[in-house]
Design an enzyme around this catalytic site. Structure first.
Site, PDB file in Angstrom:
ATOM      1  N   ASP A 212       9.138  11.059   8.730  1.00  0.00           N
ATOM      2  CA  ASP A 212      10.291  10.968   9.633  1.00  0.00           C
ATOM      3  C   ASP A 212      10.599   9.534  10.058  1.00  0.00           C
ATOM      4  O   ASP A 212      11.574   9.295  10.774  1.00  0.00           O
ATOM      5  CB  ASP A 212      10.034  11.819  10.887  1.00  0.00           C
ATOM      6  CG  ASP A 212       9.980  13.302  10.542  1.00  0.00           C
ATOM      7  OD1 ASP A 212      10.609  13.710   9.546  1.00  0.00           O
ATOM      8  OD2 ASP A 212       9.287  14.048  11.262  1.00  0.00           O
TER       9      ASP A 212
ATOM     10  N   ARG B 273      18.834  11.673   4.273  1.00  0.00           N
ATOM     11  CA  ARG B 273      18.423  10.438   4.952  1.00  0.00           C
ATOM     12  C   ARG B 273      18.271   9.254   4.019  1.00  0.00           C
ATOM     13  O   ARG B 273      18.304   8.110   4.478  1.00  0.00           O
ATOM     14  CB  ARG B 273      17.090  10.656   5.682  1.00  0.00           C
ATOM     15  CG  ARG B 273      17.285  11.144   7.067  1.00  0.00           C
ATOM     16  CD  ARG B 273      15.998  11.102   7.864  1.00  0.00           C
ATOM     17  NE  ARG B 273      16.233  11.852   9.083  1.00  0.00           N
ATOM     18  CZ  ARG B 273      15.313  12.489   9.766  1.00  0.00           C
ATOM     19  NH1 ARG B 273      14.052  12.477   9.349  1.00  0.00           N
ATOM     20  NH2 ARG B 273      15.626  13.132  10.864  1.00  0.00           N
TER      21      ARG B 273
ATOM     22  N   ARG C 247      17.506  10.917  14.192  1.00  0.00           N
ATOM     23  CA  ARG C 247      16.738   9.698  13.851  1.00  0.00           C
ATOM     24  C   ARG C 247      17.640   8.602  13.279  1.00  0.00           C
ATOM     25  O   ARG C 247      17.361   7.423  13.437  1.00  0.00           O
ATOM     26  CB  ARG C 247      15.597  10.037  12.905  1.00  0.00           C
ATOM     27  CG  ARG C 247      14.602  10.998  13.554  1.00  0.00           C
ATOM     28  CD  ARG C 247      13.270  11.002  12.881  1.00  0.00           C
ATOM     29  NE  ARG C 247      12.565  12.233  13.201  1.00  0.00           N
ATOM     30  CZ  ARG C 247      11.935  12.495  14.348  1.00  0.00           C
ATOM     31  NH1 ARG C 247      11.906  11.593  15.297  1.00  0.00           N
ATOM     32  NH2 ARG C 247      11.329  13.649  14.543  1.00  0.00           N
TER      33      ARG C 247
ATOM     34  N   GLN D 288       5.776  21.871   6.813  1.00  0.00           N
ATOM     35  CA  GLN D 288       6.554  23.036   7.250  1.00  0.00           C
ATOM     36  C   GLN D 288       6.257  24.238   6.360  1.00  0.00           C
ATOM     37  O   GLN D 288       6.074  25.354   6.850  1.00  0.00           O
ATOM     38  CB  GLN D 288       8.048  22.709   7.206  1.00  0.00           C
ATOM     39  CG  GLN D 288       8.455  21.682   8.246  1.00  0.00           C
ATOM     40  CD  GLN D 288       9.947  21.419   8.251  1.00  0.00           C
ATOM     41  OE1 GLN D 288      10.671  21.905   7.393  1.00  0.00           O
ATOM     42  NE2 GLN D 288      10.398  20.639   9.210  1.00  0.00           N
TER      43      GLN D 288
ATOM     44  N   GLY E 102      14.846  22.213  11.486  1.00  0.00           N
ATOM     45  CA  GLY E 102      14.236  22.737  10.267  1.00  0.00           C
ATOM     46  C   GLY E 102      12.839  23.267  10.524  1.00  0.00           C
ATOM     47  O   GLY E 102      12.422  24.287   9.957  1.00  0.00           O
TER      48      GLY E 102
ATOM     49  N   ARG F  49      20.400  22.959   4.774  1.00  0.00           N
ATOM     50  CA  ARG F  49      19.042  22.609   4.311  1.00  0.00           C
ATOM     51  C   ARG F  49      18.380  23.777   3.568  1.00  0.00           C
ATOM     52  O   ARG F  49      18.593  24.940   3.898  1.00  0.00           O
ATOM     53  CB  ARG F  49      18.199  22.158   5.514  1.00  0.00           C
ATOM     54  CG  ARG F  49      18.805  20.918   6.146  1.00  0.00           C
ATOM     55  CD  ARG F  49      18.040  20.453   7.348  1.00  0.00           C
ATOM     56  NE  ARG F  49      16.707  19.992   7.011  1.00  0.00           N
ATOM     57  CZ  ARG F  49      15.793  19.639   7.920  1.00  0.00           C
ATOM     58  NH1 ARG F  49      16.080  19.721   9.216  1.00  0.00           N
ATOM     59  NH2 ARG F  49      14.627  19.216   7.547  1.00  0.00           N
TER      60      ARG F  49
ATOM     61  N   LYS G 121       7.082  16.723  18.905  1.00  0.00           N
ATOM     62  CA  LYS G 121       7.963  17.833  18.527  1.00  0.00           C
ATOM     63  C   LYS G 121       7.202  18.863  17.694  1.00  0.00           C
ATOM     64  O   LYS G 121       7.320  20.060  17.923  1.00  0.00           O
ATOM     65  CB  LYS G 121       9.163  17.275  17.763  1.00  0.00           C
ATOM     66  CG  LYS G 121      10.187  18.293  17.349  1.00  0.00           C
ATOM     67  CD  LYS G 121      11.562  17.672  17.253  1.00  0.00           C
ATOM     68  CE  LYS G 121      11.749  16.789  16.036  1.00  0.00           C
ATOM     69  NZ  LYS G 121      11.818  17.550  14.766  1.00  0.00           N
TER      70      LYS G 121
HETATM   71  C1  S3P Z   1       7.361  18.743  10.366  1.00  0.00           C
HETATM   72  C2  S3P Z   1       7.129  18.400   9.057  1.00  0.00           C
HETATM   73  C3  S3P Z   1       7.960  17.441   8.313  1.00  0.00           C
HETATM   74  C4  S3P Z   1       8.865  16.624   9.229  1.00  0.00           C
HETATM   75  C5  S3P Z   1       9.485  17.434  10.312  1.00  0.00           C
HETATM   76  C6  S3P Z   1       8.426  18.121  11.160  1.00  0.00           C
HETATM   77  C7  S3P Z   1       6.490  19.739  10.992  1.00  0.00           C
HETATM   78  O1  S3P Z   1       8.741  18.154   7.387  1.00  0.00           O
HETATM   79  O2  S3P Z   1       9.870  15.982   8.475  1.00  0.00           O
HETATM   80  O3  S3P Z   1      10.282  16.624  11.169  1.00  0.00           O
HETATM   81  O4  S3P Z   1       6.481  19.846  12.221  1.00  0.00           O
HETATM   82  O5  S3P Z   1       5.779  20.445  10.255  1.00  0.00           O
HETATM   83  P1  S3P Z   1       8.128  18.543   5.943  1.00  0.00           P
HETATM   84  O6  S3P Z   1       6.771  19.064   6.186  1.00  0.00           O
HETATM   85  O7  S3P Z   1       9.027  19.555   5.352  1.00  0.00           O
HETATM   86  O8  S3P Z   1       8.102  17.255   5.178  1.00  0.00           O
END
Ligand code: S3P
Length: 450
Positions: free
Chosen positions: A326, A357, A399, A176, A101, A129, A28
């Site tokens: 995750d 979660r 999840r 992220q 997100g 969020r 993903k």
């Molecule tokens: C992700 C980073 C994670 C993860 C999300 C995907 C990404 O979040 O929980 O499902 O693709 O950068 P955080 O970086 O905010 O922890």
């Protein structure tokens, strides 16, 4: 409370062990990034193995709305004709990022350095969020943001006409946020510098390099400093998306827990910054073996075979969290079936995922007869043989739904979920693939049909 429009499902102990070989859908995180960077590149990027889950389809639609051409050919290869760095155009309508997100936060970074107005929203889960973690640091590039109380979506972005490079130390280890800042920095002159307190998944860095950007990654303390040279010409590059390790976790843990099972998942991404669950399961006594290690599309990939194992509890250190952020709901299910107590430490970030979660995982287990408690940011699970028998509230969280259904395969009594529809955000085909591992009656079934 039952979600009226939801899809209730239940799972039960299968009549036969789980056996077989399967591939899970594409990663993903890499899929979102492939589409976004393809849209910012010059030329046509071809992506194979893209996750065709709802989250990623939202990103595809958003990149189209911003002017890129995003198409899928009948063989399943996606083609993205990009607009170049800084070349996206104002969308005509609100960008709806659904449940994702990652899509919302990374796209906010992209939009921050484009000189037009855009509005992002999402479903009820995403609208709860926090977006302040990206809009706060992104404001320094000159963008302006207007959102609801508490930094919640809908969010209006007024992108900077002359974006400034960013220099920021992340308050939380979040890929992220790191990625949003790097994506904003693409359209700024000079160097954008992001410090992360602990290494987080580095797919953005890897793909930026793959598209021709100059990016340096240096260790600093327990974390890293990432420096991106702004205004590169990103050149279209083909991408092969590996299988998502976060999705592979479900059939693999199921095989560990259902007596007599042996399951292989082929082509799983094994980036060390994503592989914390596999390390942890091995420490807990799992027979989990990698074969055919290889590199595909710049990422380490392998086939993973899980054979039923008696797991033992232990303490999972907080430093492990970024590499398996995750995977805690499914790890908690594994811990509930292990011998002894497991303490999963440092889970504060779980409170701001698709659901809270931390609370929801504790509720999932406790409803099914597992002794579990939250102490500060830790989750403490007493292992044994879960009773099952409950209906789990999944809170629009894919999840949680998959973790509860895996618990039902191992518990004494069936486990139901109020809504399995969100599974499609990350793992379309989950139920069919899982049922395909069992000879005999399908252990996972819709409750609507019965
Ligand atoms: C992700 C980073 C994670 C993860 C999300 C995907 C990404 O979040 O929980 O499902 O693709 O950068 P955080 O970086 O905010 O922890």
């Amino acid at each position: 409370m039952q979600n009226k429009s939801g899809q209730p499902f239940s799972s039960r102990r299968p009549a036969a062990p789980l056996a077989g070989t399967l591939a899970v859908p594409g990663d993903k995180s890499i899929s979102h990034r492939a589409l976004m960077l393809g849209a910012l590149a010059v030329g046509e990027t071809r992506v194979s193995g893209l996750l065709e889950g709802e989250d990623v389809l939202r990103t595809a639609a958003a990149m189209r709305a911003l002017g890129a051409s995003v198409t899928r050919d009948p063989a399943g290869t996606w083609r993205v004709a990009g607009c170049g760095v800084g070349g996206l155009g104002e969308p005509e309508d609100v960008l709806d990022m659904g449940n994702s997100g990652t899509a919302a936060r990374l796209l906010t970074g992209v939009l921050a350095s484009h000189p037009f107005v855009s509005v992002l929203t999402g479903d009820a889960s995403l609208r709860r969020r926090p977006m302040g973690r990206v809009t706060g640091p992104l404001a320094a590039c000159g963008a302006r943001f207007f959102c609801r109380e508490g930094g919640r979506l809908p969010l209006t972005v007024i992108g900077a006409a002359e974006p400034l490079p960013l220099e920021h130390r992340l308050a939380v280890a979040s890929a992220q946020v790191k990625s949003a800042l790097l994506l904003a920095g693409l359209a700024a002159p000079g160097e954008t510098r992001v410090e992360e307190p602990a290494p987080t998944r580095d797919h953005t860095e890897n793909l930026l390099r793959h598209f021709g950007a100059t990016i340096r990654v240096e260790p600093e303390g327990r974390g890293r400093v990432i420096t991106l040279v702004g205004q590169p010409e990103l050149r279209a590059a083909d991408i092969v998306v590996p299988g998502d390790p976060s999705s592979a976790a479900f059939p693999l843990v199921a095989a560990l827990l259902v007596p007599g099972s042996r399951v292989t998942v082929t082509g799983v991404g094994l980036n060390p910054l994503r592989a914390g669950l596999f390390t942890t399961l091995r420490e807990m006594g799992a027979d989990l073996v990698v074969t055919h290690p290889r590199t595909e599309g710049g990422e380490p990939v392998g086939d993973l075979t899980a054979t039923t194992s008696q797991l033992r509890g232990g303490t999972i250190p907080p430093e492990r969290a970024p590499s398996m952020i995750d995977e805690y709901p499914i790890l908690a299910v594994a811990a509930a079936c292990a011998a002894g107590e497991t303490r999963l430490c440092g889970l504060a970030e779980l409170r701001v995922k698709e659901s809270d979660r931390l609370a929801a995982t504790a509720a999932l287990l406790s409803a099914n007869g597992v002794s579990v408690r939250i102490a500060g940011d830790d989750l403490i699970v007493q292992g044994g043989r879960p009773a099952g028998g409950a209906t789990v509230a999944t809170h629009m969280d894919h999840r949680l739904a998959m973790s509860a259904l895996v618990l039902g395969l191992a518990a004494a009594a069936p486990v139901a979920v109020d809504d399995a529809s969100f599974i499609d955000t990350s793992f379309p085909g989950f139920v069919t693939l899982m049922n395909g591992l069992v000879a005999g009656p399908a252990p996972i079934a819709s409750l609507e049909a019965s």
